[in-house]
Design an enzyme around this catalytic site. Structure first.
Site, PDB file in Angstrom:
ATOM      1  N   THR A 190       0.865  -1.175   0.000  1.00 33.76           N
ATOM      2  CA  THR A 190       0.000   0.000   0.000  1.00 33.76           C
ATOM      3  C   THR A 190       0.904   1.229   0.000  1.00 33.76           C
ATOM      4  OG1 THR A 190      -1.845   1.173   1.035  1.00 33.76           O
ATOM      5  CG2 THR A 190      -0.386  -0.045   2.528  1.00 33.76           C
ATOM      6  N   GLU A 191       0.591   2.183  -0.871  1.00 33.83           N
ATOM      7  CA  GLU A 191       1.557   3.253  -1.136  1.00 33.83           C
ATOM      8  C   GLU A 191       1.786   4.160   0.061  1.00 33.83           C
ATOM      9  OE1 GLU A 191      -1.245   2.674  -2.975  1.00 33.83           O
ATOM     10  OE2 GLU A 191      -2.018   4.544  -3.834  1.00 33.83           O
ATOM     11  N   ASN A 192       0.885   4.105   1.039  1.00 33.36           N
ATOM     12  CA  ASN A 192       1.124   4.876   2.252  1.00 33.36           C
ATOM     13  C   ASN A 192       2.079   4.173   3.210  1.00 33.36           C
ATOM     14  OD1 ASN A 192      -1.297   3.253   2.283  1.00 33.36           O
ATOM     15  ND2 ASN A 192      -1.710   3.993   4.332  1.00 33.36           N
TER      16      ASN A 192
END
Lengths: 223, 226, 223, 226
Positions: free
Chosen positions: A55-57
């Site tokens: 997940t890019e976060n």
């Protein structure tokens, strides 16, 4: 292998579409699933697939959505939905997370789209409406960075106009980035040689060709 | 200088000048330093440029700062959210400037500011409206856009635990922009759930070394320790 | 404040020079001490100075050299000498370590030099001899990145030629980067206005001026 | 794919092609993966470009690889050391090419390769012989040199502990170039002192996420576990 026409049925439902995408993700891949419909692909990955979700976060090894007592405001996915952590997970900051994406380390990302062009251009971040507030998030980074970009969408808009088009009319997210397009009506592989239909659902290739302005190739066809 | 520890949020944000560029951590509410932002509202600095992934949620924190009319310009990747009504209203009324930056480019531009990089060629956004007017170059057959650093005058970030010198650790995905913003601002102010004695953090696990942290707000003394 | 001539004595010894540099490092500074003579500055920092030492191979909070059982092959300084760790230390990788330097986060670095120019150019990595194997290490990064670059060296080479020069003849490490020059004969501040002598040791300002080809200013002098 | 775990160094380095660019971790001997380099010598790949901070110490590890005549070119920051006689001899005999890169630029060029950055403007080395022939640009009044990525075909790195998926932690200053090189190579091979079960490493403290690691050599089975 030749193109398969599944004619004795209607279009794919959302769950069926997600299952189709999940089927095509190689075991052990590192995968980012975009916000919305792509997120549901996770529910169809077989147990033991070894697929690791990014997940890019800032996380690898993301688990399913959190419920009840599992909910932790410090642990959310890119859609800000509470999620869980799997064994072997790791956390990193945003610059490292996007370096991972931009550097071509993710095997697959799955995104939704407004339009995909015959060249594989992607439009999925902005409707182009003059009063719309632009918001891109990580869409361009994913489109540019992943080794393979899978798109899932309905093939036709509600008004019946095709979303697989010769040229995108919506503002672009990325150029020549989409390699596979999964729709309720058909699956397409997109590459230098053009658009190849690999499967259709409730519609023949001929019917599909008559409704799209994009030249279509088929598998196993003598050309 | 190693960090100064505060227990009063108002003291922690003292001195922010009008017209400052303020980097505000968080991804949605995870890692968002709401008590520091609330203190910034009380502090009164105005004409701010705010850099943050989103443009505020609901009516608190960054949204409240926007509602108070203190922000001249937002630089963010994703202003439009289901609960971003404050920003939406200001934007539609023409009362705020907006620069939309792809999320990874936003992070990398701040990293560049912190790392002394003058500019970098980035493949993200090539051929899209967000690259319009930007310099491009083809390197080894691939197209890139030239992107410049984003430097902050102040960074407000939320971490998990800090030590008295200013070393920080984060928790799960609340880490997000905090470590990058800490490197990119002249004055970095971090709120932490609690402060431990120097030496209590594992040196292998420190995420933000104390050199990047100027002030620490210890929330354990307040009811904001969440 | 005016320039102080310490005349009733000889030049500074190496330890005295290190103590002089240590005296001028503000309490609480983040400091990188270069390989060789600059390393000895650490021994002269007063207890409780709060100075935090950085080593470019990935550490803040470096302690003194390790001895006996303390020696750990995984814990070395930039000169590959075993060192120790102080409370509040942190480790990071090389790209992060040099980002810290290049980004201007270190308050002071102390380096040795072959030559320093009147403009503050530094030459300390290469003698320029045709058969010398070039080796730069982190010298250029430190010279470019630290907020202040202090240099410590002897003012004259063994053959008596000055090492503070109008223009460096050795290959450069960095341009206009040296802000203070500590030598056995004098201390100089270098800035836009030129070279200012702040102290001399065993030599008057006039004598110094006669042996250097660099215009010298003094503190408190009416010009 | 997550990492494959090996106990035999020769299997761990199988398949390295002649002419490869090999990134070798370590700063001096701290973090230097000597067993992997020894295996690479036995494996026999030649015509290599080696990227490493130094150019070998004594007669083992990288020095032995150089002595075996396998290296066409060294890219490093500091080849000249008191015990770099093997490199010194080859260099003086004109038998090896050398590219000297400032240490931070070396690390940043590999980071750029791993992070998909096409090139970056770097202030280090401006006006020095190491910037000769390079493109320069003035940005906001400061001069920069344009630097390009260094990508590896293979990275050989030394970490402390790995899990079965390939997540790595390091120990003290032996971390150095390992995490950066892991991101910059097509095939990353990490030796670790021992391998633990997946889930045994703290996710907050993982330094190299498993996505960057292809093969792990578990040294605990051998006498090289040091």
């Amino acid at each position: 292998m030749s193109t398969v026409e599944h004619l004795g049925r209607g279009p794919l439902g959302r769950d069926e579409l997600a299952a189709l995408v999940a089927r095509d993700i190689p075991p052990g891949s590192f995968v980012n699933l975009g916000i919305g419909q792509p997120t549901t692909v996770a529910d169809h990955l077989p147990a033991g697939s070894g697929v690791v979700l990014h997940t890019e976060n800032g996380m690898l090894g993301m688990g399913p959505a959190a419920h009840g007592d599992e909910i932790d405001p410090d642990l959310v996915n890119a859609g800000k939905i509470p999620v869980t952590e799997l064994p072997g997970a790791s956390y990193f900051h945003h610059a490292d997370s996007f370096a991972m994406m931009r550097g071509g380390h993710l095997d697959v990302c799955v995104l939704g789209a407004f339009q995909v062009s015959a060249r594989g251009d992607l439009a999925n971040w902005h409707t182009g409406a003059p009063d719309a507030i632009p918001a891109v998030g990580g869409a361009m980074d994913l489109a540019t960075g992943a080794k393979q970009v899978f798109v899932m969408m309905t093939l036709f808009a509600k008004d019946g106009t095709p979303k697989l088009v010769p040229e995108c009319t919506y503002p672009l997210t990325g150029l020549t980035c989409v390699s596979r397009l999964y729709t309720d009506r058909a699956v397409f592989h997109i590459g230098r040689q053009g658009v190849t239909v690999t499967e259709t659902y409730g519609m023949s290739v001929a019917e599909l060709a008559s409704r799209l302005e994009v030249p279509l190739r088929t598998l196993g066809a003598a050309e | 200088m190693t960090a100064a520890v505060f227990t009063d949020p108002d003291e922690a944000v003292a001195g922010v000048a009008d017209g400052s560029t303020v980097l505000i951590g968080g991804f949605g509410l995870a890692g968002m330093p709401v008590p520091l932002v609330d203190a910034l509202i009380r502090q009164g600095a105005t004409g701010l440029t705010v850099v943050s992934n989103n443009a505020g949620n609901g009516d608190t924190g960054l949204a409240a700062l926007l509602a108070a009319g203190r922000v001249r310009k937002m630089i963010c990747s994703f202003p439009r959210q289901s609960d971003s009504w404050v920003f939406d209203g200001l934007y539609r009324a023409g009362k705020i400037e907006l620069e939309v930056v792809p999320q990874g480019t936003l992070a990398e531009r701040m990293r560049a500011a912190g790392a002394g990089i003058g500019a970098f060629y980035c493949p993200t956004g090539v051929g899209t409206p967000l690259a319009e007017g930007k310099e491009t170059r083809t390197i080894d057959g691939r197209d890139y856009v030239l992107e410049y650093p984003i430097k902050g005058d102040v960074a407000l970030i939320g971490a998990h635990v800090g030590d008295r010198m200013g070393n920080l650790v984060y928790r799960k995905t609340a880490r997000n922009f905090g470590p990058v913003m800490a490197t990119a601002a002249t004055l970095t102010i971090a709120q932490v759930r609690h402060v431990v004695e120097t030496g209590a953090l594992d040196p292998e696990s420190v995420v933000t070394p104390c050199i990047y942290v100027d002030r620490i707000l210890d929330l354990s003394a307040t009811e904001d320790s969440r």
